[in-house]
Design a protein around this motif. Structure first.
Motif, PDB file in Angstrom:
ATOM      1  N   ASP A   1       4.010  11.128 -15.694  1.00 15.77           N
ATOM      2  CA  ASP A   1       2.560  10.930 -15.872  1.00 15.77           C
ATOM      3  C   ASP A   1       1.954  10.184 -14.691  1.00 15.77           C
ATOM      4  O   ASP A   1       0.880  10.546 -14.198  1.00 15.77           O
ATOM      5  N   ASP A   2       2.626   9.144 -14.226  1.00 17.92           N
ATOM      6  CA  ASP A   2       2.111   8.348 -13.105  1.00 17.92           C
ATOM      7  C   ASP A   2       2.012   9.171 -11.825  1.00 17.92           C
ATOM      8  O   ASP A   2       1.020   9.081 -11.094  1.00 17.92           O
ATOM      9  N   ILE A   3       3.038   9.963 -11.551  1.00 14.35           N
ATOM     10  CA  ILE A   3       3.008  10.796 -10.345  1.00 14.35           C
ATOM     11  C   ILE A   3       1.816  11.745 -10.388  1.00 14.35           C
ATOM     12  O   ILE A   3       1.067  11.860  -9.407  1.00 14.35           O
ATOM     13  N   VAL A   4       1.630  12.409 -11.513  1.00 13.32           N
ATOM     14  CA  VAL A   4       0.510  13.348 -11.643  1.00 13.32           C
ATOM     15  C   VAL A   4      -0.823  12.618 -11.487  1.00 13.32           C
ATOM     16  O   VAL A   4      -1.699  13.062 -10.740  1.00 13.32           O
ATOM     17  N   GLN A   5      -0.983  11.483 -12.165  1.00 16.35           N
ATOM     18  CA  GLN A   5      -2.244  10.729 -12.084  1.00 16.35           C
ATOM     19  C   GLN A   5      -2.508  10.214 -10.677  1.00 16.35           C
ATOM     20  O   GLN A   5      -3.634  10.286 -10.181  1.00 16.35           O
TER      21      GLN A   5
ATOM     22  N   ASP B   1       6.794   7.808   0.824  1.00 17.62           N
ATOM     23  CA  ASP B   1       6.615   6.425   0.361  1.00 17.62           C
ATOM     24  C   ASP B   1       7.238   6.229  -1.020  1.00 17.62           C
ATOM     25  O   ASP B   1       7.856   5.194  -1.297  1.00 17.62           O
ATOM     26  N   MET B   2       7.087   7.230  -1.901  1.00 19.26           N
ATOM     27  CA  MET B   2       7.640   7.159  -3.250  1.00 19.26           C
ATOM     28  C   MET B   2       9.167   7.080  -3.187  1.00 19.26           C
ATOM     29  O   MET B   2       9.787   6.254  -3.865  1.00 19.26           O
ATOM     30  N   ILE B   3       9.775   7.901  -2.348  1.00 13.01           N
ATOM     31  CA  ILE B   3      11.236   7.900  -2.235  1.00 13.01           C
ATOM     32  C   ILE B   3      11.731   6.604  -1.606  1.00 13.01           C
ATOM     33  O   ILE B   3      12.721   6.012  -2.067  1.00 13.01           O
ATOM     34  N   THR B   4      11.042   6.138  -0.574  1.00 13.59           N
ATOM     35  CA  THR B   4      11.430   4.883   0.069  1.00 13.59           C
ATOM     36  C   THR B   4      11.391   3.739  -0.937  1.00 13.59           C
ATOM     37  O   THR B   4      12.322   2.921  -1.004  1.00 13.59           O
TER      38      THR B   4
END
Length: 150
Positions: free
Chosen positions: A17-21, A114-117
């Protein structure tokens, strides 16, 4: 349900949900406010460096060429994509990102980087291996479920 299962379920649902938002909000309030998340993923499927056929892109997105044509028409009007037919076979339609499309691609790629890092920051190599193994298992589960739904 065990505590571990409950926590993992809550985390996975919340992360999705957070990724989509975040993607939606970033697009809506950023330099790319005229793009939807679906359109951004279409740009991602086209790719940064090569021309691709409409059939290839549609296959990657798991949609029909007709559905993709509608999306590409909108992206052309917004100056994110260009389209041309090849001279050798006029039936083959190639698409590629414009300068503006490449900018959108880079900004989206930065979000994912950035998300992966942030995800692996501070993890040991063995912890990274466990995370990758767990996500691979989850990916296999989703792919199997997706095949059953077809």
């Amino acid at each position: 349900m065990k505590k571990t299962q409950k926590v993992l379920n809550e985390l996975l649902v919340q992360i999705f949900d957070d990724i989509v938002q975040i993607e939606e909000k970033t697009l809506k309030h950023g330099a790319l406010s005229d793009l939807s998340v679906t359109e951004m993923h279409t740009l991602e499927a086209i790719g940064m460096y090569t021309q691709r056929t409409m059939s290839e892109v549609a296959q990657d997105l798991k949609i029909t060429v007709g559905t993709l044509t509608t999306a590409i028409n909108k992206l052309i009007k917004k100056d994110y994509v260009s389209r041309k037919r090849i001279e050798e076979d006029r039936r083959v339609v190639l698409v590629e990102l414009t300068k503006r499309g490449k900018l959108a691609y880079r900004l989206h790629e930065k979000f994912h980087n950035d998300m992966i890092t942030a995800t692996i920051d501070g993890l040991s190599e063995s912890e990274e291996d466990v995370l990758i193994s767990s996500l691979e298992k989850l990916n296999v589960f989703f792919k199997a479920k997706n095949e059953l739904i077809k």
